[in-house]
Motif scaffolding. Structure first.
Motif, PDB file in Angstrom:
ATOM      1  N   TYR A   1      10.629  26.491   2.672  1.00  0.00           N
ATOM      2  CA  TYR A   1       9.220  26.419   2.971  1.00  0.00           C
ATOM      3  C   TYR A   1       9.084  24.863   3.177  1.00  0.00           C
ATOM      4  CZ  TYR A   1       8.458  31.315   1.540  1.00  0.00           C
ATOM      5  OH  TYR A   1       8.777  32.623   1.322  1.00  0.00           O
ATOM      6  N   TYR A   2       7.902  24.493   4.047  1.00  0.00           N
ATOM      7  CA  TYR A   2       7.328  23.441   3.893  1.00  0.00           C
ATOM      8  C   TYR A   2       5.742  23.691   3.266  1.00  0.00           C
ATOM      9  CZ  TYR A   2      10.793  21.230   6.723  1.00  0.00           C
ATOM     10  OH  TYR A   2      12.000  20.645   7.127  1.00  0.00           O
ATOM     11  N   LYS A   3       5.661  23.485   2.447  1.00  0.00           N
ATOM     12  CA  LYS A   3       4.414  24.023   1.614  1.00  0.00           C
ATOM     13  C   LYS A   3       4.089  25.225   1.739  1.00  0.00           C
ATOM     14  CE  LYS A   3       1.787  19.758   1.375  1.00  0.00           C
ATOM     15  NZ  LYS A   3       1.867  18.810   2.473  1.00  0.00           N
ATOM     16  N   ALA A   4       3.006  26.107   2.493  1.00  0.00           N
ATOM     17  CA  ALA A   4       3.153  27.597   2.810  1.00  0.00           C
ATOM     18  C   ALA A   4       3.997  27.938   3.917  1.00  0.00           C
ATOM     19  CB  ALA A   4       1.664  27.806   2.564  1.00  0.00           C
ATOM     20  N   PHE A   5       4.373  27.055   4.635  1.00  0.00           N
ATOM     21  CA  PHE A   5       4.961  27.408   6.058  1.00  0.00           C
ATOM     22  C   PHE A   5       6.348  27.812   5.994  1.00  0.00           C
ATOM     23  CE2 PHE A   5       7.275  25.641   9.928  1.00  0.00           C
ATOM     24  CZ  PHE A   5       6.942  26.750  10.458  1.00  0.00           C
ATOM     25  N   LEU A   6       6.607  28.809   6.106  1.00  0.00           N
ATOM     26  CA  LEU A   6       7.951  29.489   5.899  1.00  0.00           C
ATOM     27  C   LEU A   6       8.836  28.840   7.372  1.00  0.00           C
ATOM     28  CD1 LEU A   6      10.203  31.100   4.636  1.00  0.00           C
ATOM     29  CD2 LEU A   6       9.368  33.051   6.159  1.00  0.00           C
ATOM     30  N   ALA A   7       9.919  27.978   7.121  1.00  0.00           N
ATOM     31  CA  ALA A   7      10.504  27.411   8.271  1.00  0.00           C
ATOM     32  C   ALA A   7      11.676  28.124   8.885  1.00  0.00           C
ATOM     33  CB  ALA A   7      10.645  25.871   8.081  1.00  0.00           C
ATOM     34  N   VAL A   8      12.291  28.383   7.777  1.00  0.00           N
ATOM     35  CA  VAL A   8      13.781  29.296   7.915  1.00  0.00           C
ATOM     36  C   VAL A   8      13.807  30.506   7.089  1.00  0.00           C
ATOM     37  CG1 VAL A   8      16.198  29.026   7.942  1.00  0.00           C
ATOM     38  CG2 VAL A   8      14.748  26.879   8.281  1.00  0.00           C
TER      39      VAL A   8
ATOM     40  N   VAL B   1      12.942  15.471  -0.719  1.00  0.00           N
ATOM     41  CA  VAL B   1      12.371  14.342  -0.421  1.00  0.00           C
ATOM     42  C   VAL B   1      11.156  14.390   0.288  1.00  0.00           C
ATOM     43  CG1 VAL B   1      12.443  12.114   1.172  1.00  0.00           C
ATOM     44  CG2 VAL B   1      14.436  12.874   0.058  1.00  0.00           C
ATOM     45  N   ILE B   2      11.086  15.313   1.089  1.00  0.00           N
ATOM     46  CA  ILE B   2       9.625  15.607   1.744  1.00  0.00           C
ATOM     47  C   ILE B   2       8.661  16.423   1.036  1.00  0.00           C
ATOM     48  CG2 ILE B   2       8.547  16.936   3.559  1.00  0.00           C
ATOM     49  CD1 ILE B   2      11.195  16.481   4.965  1.00  0.00           C
ATOM     50  N   PRO B   3       7.524  16.013   0.402  1.00  0.00           N
ATOM     51  CA  PRO B   3       6.622  16.637  -0.345  1.00  0.00           C
ATOM     52  C   PRO B   3       6.293  18.155   0.023  1.00  0.00           C
ATOM     53  CG  PRO B   3       5.930  14.602   0.319  1.00  0.00           C
ATOM     54  CD  PRO B   3       6.896  14.595   1.166  1.00  0.00           C
TER      55      PRO B   3
ATOM     56  N   PRO C   1      17.951  26.631  19.800  1.00  0.00           N
ATOM     57  CA  PRO C   1      16.854  25.805  20.212  1.00  0.00           C
ATOM     58  C   PRO C   1      16.274  24.809  19.436  1.00  0.00           C
ATOM     59  CG  PRO C   1      16.157  27.839  20.159  1.00  0.00           C
ATOM     60  CD  PRO C   1      17.721  27.975  19.668  1.00  0.00           C
ATOM     61  N   SER C   2      15.548  23.703  19.716  1.00  0.00           N
ATOM     62  CA  SER C   2      14.954  22.760  18.768  1.00  0.00           C
ATOM     63  C   SER C   2      13.664  23.495  18.299  1.00  0.00           C
ATOM     64  CB  SER C   2      14.655  21.412  19.551  1.00  0.00           C
ATOM     65  OG  SER C   2      13.843  21.671  20.583  1.00  0.00           O
ATOM     66  N   GLY C   3      13.555  23.129  16.771  1.00  0.00           N
ATOM     67  CA  GLY C   3      12.523  23.860  16.298  1.00  0.00           C
ATOM     68  C   GLY C   3      12.952  24.933  15.467  1.00  0.00           C
ATOM     69  N   CYS C   4      14.226  25.527  15.703  1.00  0.00           N
ATOM     70  CA  CYS C   4      14.591  26.737  15.049  1.00  0.00           C
ATOM     71  C   CYS C   4      14.750  26.498  13.628  1.00  0.00           C
ATOM     72  CB  CYS C   4      15.771  27.388  15.962  1.00  0.00           C
ATOM     73  SG  CYS C   4      17.237  26.447  15.525  1.00  0.00           S
ATOM     74  N   GLY C   5      15.046  25.376  12.938  1.00  0.00           N
ATOM     75  CA  GLY C   5      15.315  25.208  11.727  1.00  0.00           C
ATOM     76  C   GLY C   5      16.577  24.539  11.076  1.00  0.00           C
ATOM     77  N   LYS C   6      17.329  24.020  12.213  1.00  0.00           N
ATOM     78  CA  LYS C   6      18.906  23.468  11.982  1.00  0.00           C
ATOM     79  C   LYS C   6      18.723  22.420  11.073  1.00  0.00           C
ATOM     80  CE  LYS C   6      19.454  22.586  16.319  1.00  0.00           C
ATOM     81  NZ  LYS C   6      18.297  23.108  16.923  1.00  0.00           N
ATOM     82  N   SER C   7      17.888  21.634  11.415  1.00  0.00           N
ATOM     83  CA  SER C   7      17.653  20.157  10.445  1.00  0.00           C
ATOM     84  C   SER C   7      17.139  20.679   8.973  1.00  0.00           C
ATOM     85  CB  SER C   7      16.699  19.248  10.927  1.00  0.00           C
ATOM     86  OG  SER C   7      17.257  18.750  12.198  1.00  0.00           O
ATOM     87  N   THR C   8      16.125  21.523   9.224  1.00  0.00           N
ATOM     88  CA  THR C   8      15.674  22.050   7.798  1.00  0.00           C
ATOM     89  C   THR C   8      16.793  22.623   6.901  1.00  0.00           C
ATOM     90  OG1 THR C   8      13.581  22.486   8.999  1.00  0.00           O
ATOM     91  CG2 THR C   8      13.940  23.447   6.878  1.00  0.00           C
ATOM     92  N   LEU C   9      17.531  23.498   7.463  1.00  0.00           N
ATOM     93  CA  LEU C   9      18.636  24.108   6.681  1.00  0.00           C
ATOM     94  C   LEU C   9      19.677  23.102   6.509  1.00  0.00           C
ATOM     95  CD1 LEU C   9      19.397  26.848   5.688  1.00  0.00           C
ATOM     96  CD2 LEU C   9      20.789  27.396   7.550  1.00  0.00           C
TER      97      LEU C   9
HETATM   98  N1  LIG Z   1       8.574  17.460   7.156  1.00  0.00           N
HETATM   99  C1  LIG Z   1       8.157  18.362   7.734  1.00  0.00           C
HETATM  100  N2  LIG Z   1       6.883  19.249   7.265  1.00  0.00           N
HETATM  101  C2  LIG Z   1       6.338  20.199   7.912  1.00  0.00           C
HETATM  102  N3  LIG Z   1       7.056  21.020   8.872  1.00  0.00           N
HETATM  103  C3  LIG Z   1       8.222  20.606   9.216  1.00  0.00           C
HETATM  104  C4  LIG Z   1       8.699  19.290   8.765  1.00  0.00           C
HETATM  105  N4  LIG Z   1       9.886  19.129   9.386  1.00  0.00           N
HETATM  106  C5  LIG Z   1       9.989  20.286  10.225  1.00  0.00           C
HETATM  107  N5  LIG Z   1       9.015  21.187  10.153  1.00  0.00           N
HETATM  108  C6  LIG Z   1       9.042  22.340  10.809  1.00  0.00           C
HETATM  109  O1  LIG Z   1      10.093  23.226  10.689  1.00  0.00           O
HETATM  110  C7  LIG Z   1      10.530  23.790  11.639  1.00  0.00           C
HETATM  111  C8  LIG Z   1      12.068  23.396  11.881  1.00  0.00           C
HETATM  112  O2  LIG Z   1      12.142  22.249  12.113  1.00  0.00           O
HETATM  113  P1  LIG Z   1      13.596  21.436  12.581  1.00  0.00           P
HETATM  114  O3  LIG Z   1      14.252  21.979  11.114  1.00  0.00           O
HETATM  115  O4  LIG Z   1      13.581  20.048  12.496  1.00  0.00           O
HETATM  116  O5  LIG Z   1      14.402  22.190  13.744  1.00  0.00           O
HETATM  117  P2  LIG Z   1      15.550  21.477  14.425  1.00  0.00           P
HETATM  118  O6  LIG Z   1      16.191  20.836  13.598  1.00  0.00           O
HETATM  119  O7  LIG Z   1      16.243  22.944  14.575  1.00  0.00           O
HETATM  120  O8  LIG Z   1      15.070  21.313  15.906  1.00  0.00           O
HETATM  121  C9  LIG Z   1       9.793  23.328  12.843  1.00  0.00           C
HETATM  122  O9  LIG Z   1       8.537  24.410  13.131  1.00  0.00           O
HETATM  123  C10 LIG Z   1       8.991  22.081  12.504  1.00  0.00           C
HETATM  124  O10 LIG Z   1       7.704  21.840  12.895  1.00  0.00           O
END
Ligand SMILES: Nc1ncnc2c1ncn2[C@@H]1O[C@H](COP(=O)(O)OP(=O)(O)O)[C@@H](O)[C@H]1O
Ligand SMILES: [Mg+2]
Lengths: 354, 259
Positions: B13-20, B56-58, B38-46
């Motif tokens: 989660y990013y706050k309330a937003f479920l990213a993955v 590190v991200i609040p 595809p970009s935005g699917c949460g690869k970096s997040t995971l």
């Molecule tokens: N620091 C952040 N705060 C809030 N939402 C974020 C943050 N970083 C990424 N997101 C959201 O999380 C989702 C996944 O992003 P990300 O992991 O960067 O995707 P990818 O690396 O696959 O392109 C996206 O919807 C993005 O908007």
């Protein structure tokens, strides 16, 4: 016969390079001549240079614009017009600065001698004497103010940029903004009131002056440091975290060294900003004619106060006092210039090399 | 050393937003695992949850379980700083420390942590890490020069050297070649293949050729629409994912029909 390529890039003809400067000189000379002529007719002997400059500039602008428009076309004519306007504005801005520097230097050199830097004003009435006591006072008071402000300012900025979240951080930011606007006399009154609590009314002390100056310096240091910390790329912090470096060490060993040059420059500017403060020092450090090396005891002279008192309390030999005031002003200006130079050197040697 | 990583219904989660949402997979040691999608699917997040860098991200947090050789990475007394010492990371844009020389950059994992070491040790670690990052020959004569003077590809290899110098178990790379030219990219790809002999390597890439060239396992992530969570669609041997995927979405993506 050579065939000339008909290029679509070729524009109209340019004016020769010498034309614009010689027109400028020509019109100013003409304007001057005209004034001389007018002055001789109306038999008022002196020539006023302001109308000479205005008339010369206007006629030069008009002539160059018309010539350029005819030969070079509309776009280049406009370019020349705007160039003249910008240069004029620049010169106008420069005039007070140059005039100030000129005045201070010419009036200051009269007493800018060895005696000025080796004597205090003890037992001096009339000629002679010096400002050593004031120079020492300024160095000590500003130095102590710097020692107080720099750690507090840098740590507050680190808190705001690296740790501060939510209400507390917003409050600190708000108070820093308020402190930036505090008039220096209020800072002096505050320091005085603070010292009265401990030492009773009528207290005079160099340390009090340092406290007053640090009150003025802290917000400047915080602001400058904040800006510098903010421009350190987040990627560097992440790189350190990813190596298993705790946050405090990341701040200490990555963020601070990367922004050190900018912070040092900010500190120098903050010092330059407070070193010329007069009002708060007049209140709490007071003034004296004697040497005093001890900031914890009794009155302490400083350069701005020296300049002020020399000018305000002129003795019988007025010129001697005025000369000393100007020499003090010149010394202060030179100190600020040296500080600026040091700031430049620091930012040159400490900034990350690529 | 290299460790096996196990994700058990991990939500990020990013706050309330479920990213993955609900990712379960096992990342094998001594292998390269590629995250594609595809970009935005949460690869970096995971990938950032694997060394707790997302903290590190609040407001960023994780639900579910993450085990590394059976040890719970999100256990109650686990120190994220210690996790990161064992799980190195390389970022999309090369980020050597600008105030440090090449040598100090390689040693930064030790120096920034105030670890003491002898001069001989320092030299040995520097050489080993730079050789390991295929950079030694290019920089051995200018170890005291600033790291920012290198080319982008060299800087990225310097960052890899910095990561392997502290001898981690796992190396995470988030699109390590997307800012690089083809020749530097090839150098990094070769390096990744060498690294898997000692480490667990996880690499995020949006370049499917890259994934098929170097990885042993491939995880395909997808997102149903913006604002919706990313999900793990298919996870299998790379050959299988690229030649004969089970899911239609994967087939569409790897054959270039979207993304
Ligand atoms: N620091 C952040 N705060 C809030 N939402 C974020 C943050 N970083 C990424 N997101 C959201 O999380 C989702 C996944 O992003 P990300 O992991 O960067 O995707 P990818 O690396 O696959 O392109 C996206 O919807 C993005 O908007
Ligand atoms: Mg990404």
């Amino acid at each position: 016969m050579t065939t000339q390529l008909n290029s679509s890039f070729r524009g109209t003809q340019d004016l020769p390079k010498w034309l614009s400067p010689s027109l400028l000189v020509g019109f100013f000379l003409a304007s001057f001549g005209l004034q001389v002529l007018l002055a001789s007719n109306s038999d008022s002997a002196d020539i006023n240079f302001i109308p000479v400059a205005i008339f010369g500039l206007l006629s030069f602008t008009l002539a160059l614009y018309v010539i350029s428009r005819v030969i070079e076309g509309v776009r280049k004519a406009k370019d020349r017009l705007v160039t003249i306007m910008v240069s004029t504005a620049f010169s106008l801005a420069l005039i007070p600065l140059l005039s100030l520097a000129y005045t201070v230097v010419t009036k200051g050199v009269a007493r800018f001698d060895a005696e000025f830097f080796t004597f205090s004003m003890r037992n001096v009435v009339g000629e002679g004497g010096g400002a050593l006591h004031a120079i020492i006072g300024t160095i000590e008071i500003t130095g102590i103010a710097t020692l107080i402000s720099v750690p507090i300012g840098i740590m507050a900025a680190i808190y705001l940029v690296e740790y501060g979240r939510g209400t507390v951080a917003r409050l600190v930011t708000f108070f820093v903004d308020v402190m930036t606007g505090v008039p220096s006399i209020v800072a002096g009154l505050f320091a005085y009131a603070l010292f009265v609590i401990f030492f009773g009314p009528g207290v005079r002390m160099g340390l009090g002056g340092a406290i007053a100056l640090s009150l003025l310096m802290i917000p400047v240091v915080i602001r400058a440091t904040e800006e510098m910390l903010k421009i350190v790329p987040n990627e560097l912090r992440e790189a350190a975290y990813a190596l298993g470096v705790p946050k405090w060490l990341t701040v200490l060993k990555v963020v601070l060294p990367t922004s050190l040059a900018g912070i040092a420059t900010g500190i120098m500017i903050a010092i330059a900003r407070v070193i010329g403060e007069t009002a708060p020092l007049l209140l709490i450090a007071g003034f004296t004619a004697s040497m005093n090396y001890n900031p914890l005891n009794e009155r302490m002279m400083t350069l701005p106060v020296f300049v002020y008192t020399s000018y305000a309390n002129q003795g019988v030999d007025m010129q001697a006092y005025v000369d000393r005031a100007w020499a003090g002003a010149l010394t202060l200006m030179l100190i600020v210039m040296v500080l600026n130079l040091v700031a430049r050197l620091i930012s040159k040697y400490f900034s990350p090399k690529g | 050393m290299s460790k096996r990583i196990e994700l058990k219904s991990l939500d990020v989660y990013y706050k309330a937003f479920l990213a993955v949402e609900d990712v379960s997979m096992v990342i094998e040691p001594k292998a390269i695992t590629a995250f594609i999608g595809p970009s935005g699917c949460g690869k970096s997040t995971l990938i950032r949850t694997l060394n707790r860098m997302h903290e590190v991200i609040p407001g960023a947090r994780v639900e579910g379980q993450l085990l590394m050789d059976g040890e719970d990475v999100y256990g109650p007394d686990v120190d994220p700083v210690r996790v990161r010492r064992q799980v190195g990371m390389v970022f999309q844009r090369p980020n050597p420390f600008p105030t440090m020389s090449i040598k100090d950059n390689v040693l930064s994992g030790y120096k920034l942590n105030n670890s003491r070491m002898s001069k001989a040790e320092a030299e040995e670690i520097t050489e080993k890490a730079l050789v390991g990052a295929n950079l030694w020959n290019e920089v051995k004569d200018r170890l005291e020069k600033p790291g920012s003077g290198l080319s982008g590809g060299q800087q990225q290899r310097l960052c890899i050297a910095r990561a392997i110098a502290v001898e981690p178990d796992v190396i995470l790379m988030d699109e390590p070649t997307s800012a690089l030219d083809p020749i530097s990219t090839a150098a990094i790809e070769d390096l990744a293949v060498e690294l898997k002999e000692h480490f667990t390597v996880v690499i995020v890439t949006h370049n499917m050729q890259q994934a098929s060239r170097i990885s042993d396992m491939t995880a395909f992530f997808n997102i149903a629409g913006s604002g919706l969570p990313g999900k793990l669609i298919e996870y299998d041997k790379t050959e299988k994912v690229f030649s004969n995927p089970t899911e239609q979405q994967t087939e569409d993506y790897v054959s270039g029909r979207f993304g």
